[in-house]
Enzyme design. Structure first.
Site, PDB file in Angstrom:
ATOM      1  N   HIS A   1       0.818  -1.219   0.000  1.00 51.87           N
ATOM      2  CA  HIS A   1       0.000   0.000   0.000  1.00 51.87           C
ATOM      3  C   HIS A   1       0.852   1.271   0.000  1.00 51.87           C
ATOM      4  O   HIS A   1       0.328   2.377  -0.180  1.00 51.87           O
ATOM      5  CB  HIS A   1      -0.992  -0.009   1.175  1.00 51.87           C
ATOM      6  CG  HIS A   1      -0.419   0.413   2.483  1.00 51.87           C
ATOM      7  ND1 HIS A   1      -0.023  -0.484   3.446  1.00 51.87           N
ATOM      8  CD2 HIS A   1      -0.182   1.653   3.003  1.00 51.87           C
ATOM      9  CE1 HIS A   1       0.428   0.167   4.502  1.00 51.87           C
ATOM     10  NE2 HIS A   1       0.340   1.471   4.255  1.00 51.87           N
TER      11      HIS A   1
ATOM     12  N   ASP B   1      -0.423  -7.408   1.795  1.00 50.46           N
ATOM     13  CA  ASP B   1       0.202  -6.080   1.786  1.00 50.46           C
ATOM     14  C   ASP B   1       1.729  -6.197   1.847  1.00 50.46           C
ATOM     15  O   ASP B   1       2.360  -5.951   2.885  1.00 50.46           O
ATOM     16  CB  ASP B   1      -0.333  -5.271   2.974  1.00 50.46           C
ATOM     17  CG  ASP B   1       0.042  -3.807   2.903  1.00 50.46           C
ATOM     18  OD1 ASP B   1       0.466  -3.359   1.828  1.00 50.46           O
ATOM     19  OD2 ASP B   1      -0.099  -3.121   3.937  1.00 50.46           O
TER      20      ASP B   1
ATOM     21  N   SER C   1       4.623   2.311   8.136  1.00 50.77           N
ATOM     22  CA  SER C   1       4.175   1.266   7.208  1.00 50.77           C
ATOM     23  C   SER C   1       5.315   0.788   6.317  1.00 50.77           C
ATOM     24  O   SER C   1       6.141   1.579   5.856  1.00 50.77           O
ATOM     25  CB  SER C   1       3.051   1.796   6.320  1.00 50.77           C
ATOM     26  OG  SER C   1       1.868   1.932   7.044  1.00 50.77           O
TER      27      SER C   1
END
Length: 462
Positions: A268, A316, A412
Site C-alpha cells: 500500500h 500487503d 508502514s
C-alpha cells in the site's frame, strides 16, 4: 634264603646284582595311560558371570582376589587382551555401569574412573539424557534443524553463515552477514530478544490457508491506518536493515534491505507514478549523515494477489528493485529471511521488534530519530475480537492491550523482526491499525512466512 646266604658268604657283589634284578621285575609304571593323564590335565570350562566375561574362577580367585594381581597376571588367566581389559576396568575401581547411568536405552561401557554411554538414535549427552530430535528445543541447533535418514539431527544456517565447530552454532561467513549488528559501540544490553525454542514439533509446521473474517469487508480504505508510539531512540547502526522511502516531497514509509539490489516494503506504500528514493543507513532525518546511501527505485513488484481496489491491506507486501547495488557495511546490512516454516516458528517466539520514523503519538509529529519498540504477539482470537475489520490468515496482531505503544503513520512497510541467537529474521511487515496506540487495539502486520518463497524467487542476484 639258602641261595642268598651262600652268595653273601662267597661274593658280596652278587648281592647288589640280585637286588637290582628284583626291582626291575617289580610293577612300577612311570607313565599314566591316556584316560588318566587326560583327567589330570583337564582344564574346567570358563564360567560366564554376565559381568566379567569368561574366566577360570579358581585361577582368578587365586591370582587376583586373594592377592593383588597385575594386568599381566590377569592376562595369563584370560589369555585374551580384550577380555582382560574389560575385567581390569572393573577390577581397578569397580563397575561404573552398575548404577545404569545411561538413559533412553543407551548402552553403558565401563572404564577406569569413568564410563561411556552409547546412545540410541535421536539422543545425546553424557548419559543420553538429551532428546536430539528437532521437535525438542530445535535439536539444540541455533538456527535451523532437520533430520537425516538415520533420524539424527543436522543443523544448518541461513545464507552468509556457516556451522561452527560444535555443529550447532552459526558463525558469519561473509563480512556483513544478514541480521547482525556489527557496530562496535552498541552495547550488549541492546540485544533485543531472547531465543525460546519450545518443545514444539517444528517439522511440517506450515499453516493452512484459512481466512479468518469477522465481517466481509470489500475495501478497507482508511489512510489513517497507514501505520512508533511509545518507542525508544535507536542507536546508529542498531537496525542496519531499516530503510526510509522518500517521495518527491517527503518521506512516507519504511522498508527492509533484502540484499544489495532489493528492498521489501508494504504494497500500500506504492503509489502509481510516484518516484521513490530509498535511503539506507539513515538515522536522523533532520541532517545529512555520512552513513546514508540513496538509491532510486526502478521497479516495484506488489505480490501477485494484491489488489488495492478490493482490499488495500490484504497481501500487503511489495518488492522494490534499486538502480544501483547498495554497499554493505555496519550501517547498511540485509535482514535475514528464513524458510516458510522457520519464519512462522520465529514469529511464535512471542516478541518481535518494530522500527521506523513514523508518528511518535497519534496524529502527532513524525520522529526524526529512528524509533524502535518491542511488541508481543497477540493470539488470533483476541485479535479478531479487537476489531470489526477482516483479519486474514496472512496477517497477525502485535501490541499492548493497555495502549500507549504501537507502530503508527509513517512506519508502514517497515520491519517486524525476531532475534534468534543474536541474528534477526524478518517475521512481519508493518501494515495497518485503527488509530495508533489505542487501548484494546493492536497493530496489524503482514505475515512474512506466507511470502518467503516469492521474496527469494524475485530477489535472486544474477
Amino acid at each position: 634264603m639258602w641261595c642268598l646266604n651262600m652268595i653273601m658268604a662267597e661274593s658280596p657283589g652278587l648281592v647288589t646284582i640280585c637286588l637290582l634284578g628284583y626291582l626291575l621285575s617289580a610293577e612300577c609304571t612311570v607313565f599314566l595311560d591316556r584316560e588318566n593323564a587326560t583327567k589330570i590335565l583337564h582344564r574346567p570350562k570358563r564360567y560366564n558371570s554376565g559381568k566379567l566375561e569368561e574366566f577360570v574362577r579358581g585361577n582368578l580367585e587365586r591370582e587376583c582376589k586373594e592377592e593383588k594381581c597385575s594386568f599381566e597376571e590377569a592376562r595369563e588367566v584370560f589369555e585374551n587382551t580384550e577380555k582382560t581389559t574389560e575385567f581390569w576396568k572393573q577390577y581397578v575401581d569397580g563397575d561404573q555401569c552398575e548404577s545404569n547411568p545411561c538413559l533412553n536405552g543407551g548402552m553403558c561401557k565401563d572404564d577406569i574412573n569413568s564410563y561411556e554411554c552409547w546412545c540410541q538414535a535421536g539422543f545425546e549427552g553424557t548419559n543420553c539424557e538429551l532428546d536430539a530430535t528437532c521437535s525438542i528445543k530445535n535439536g539444540r541447533c541455533k538456527q535451523f534443524c532437520k533430520r537425516d535418514t538415520d533420524n539424527k539431527v543436522v543443523c544448518s544456517c541461513t545464507d552468509g553463515y556457516r556451522l561452527a565447530e560444535d555443529q550447532k552454532s552459526c558463525e558469519p561467513a561473509v563480512p556483513f552477514p544478514c541480521g547482525r549488528v556489527s557496530v562496535s559501540h552498541i552495547s550488549k544490553k541492546l540485544t533485543r530478544a531472547e531465543t525460546i525454542f519450545s518443545n514444539t514439533n517444528y517439522e511440517n509446521s506450515s499453516e493452512a490457508e484459512i481466512i479468518w473474517d469477522n465481517v466481509t469487508q470489500s475495501n478497507q480504505s482508511f489512510d489513517e491506518f497507514s501505520r512508533v508510539v511509545g518507542g525508544e531512540d535507536a542507536e546508529r547502526g542498531q537496525f542496519p536493515w531499516q530503510v526510509l522511502l522518500h517521495g518527491e516531497i517527503a518521506a512516507f514509509c519504511g522498508g527492509s534491505i533484502v540484499n544489495e539490489k532489493w528492498v521489501v516494503t508494504a504494497a500500500h506504500c506504492i503509489k502509481p507514478g510516484v518516484k521513490i528514493t530509498v535511503v539506507a543507513g539513515e538515522h536522523n532525518t533532520e541532517k545529512p549523515e555520512p552513513t546514508e546511501q540513496k538509491r532510486n527505485v526502478i521497479r516495484a513488484i506488489p505480490y501477485h494477489s494484491y489488489n488495492a481496489s478490493i482490499n488495500k491491506y490484504s497481501h500487503d507486501i511489495a518488492l522494490l528493485e534499486l538502480d544501483e547495488p547498495l554497499e554493505l557495511n555496519s550501517y547498511v546490512t540485509p535482514i535475514c529471511i528464513a524458510d516458510r516454516d522457520y519464519t512462522n516458528i520465529f514469529l511464535k517466539f512471542g516478541y518481535g521488534y518494530v522500527s521506523g520514523w513514523g508518528k511518535v503519538f497519534n496524529r502527532g509529529r513524525s520522529a526524526s530519530i529512528l524509533q524502535y519498540l518491542k511488541v508481543p504477539l497477540v493470539d488470533r482470537a483476541t485479535c479478531l475480537r479487537s476489531t470489526k475489520f477482516s483479519i486474514y490468515s496472512h496477517m497477525f496482531c502485535a501490541g499492548y492491550h493497555e495502549g500507549g505503544k504501537d507502530s503508527c503513520q509513517g512506519d508502514s512497510g517497515g520491519p517486524h523482526v525476531t532475534e534468534v541467537e543474536g541474528t534477526s529474521f524478518l517475521t512481519g511487515i508493518i501494515s495497518w491499525g485503527e488509530e495508533c496506540a489505542m487501548k484494546g487495539k493492536y497493530g496489524i502486520y503482514t505475515k512474512v512466512s506466507r511470502y518467503v518463497n516469492w521474496i527469494k524467487e524475485k530477489t535472486k542476484l544474477t
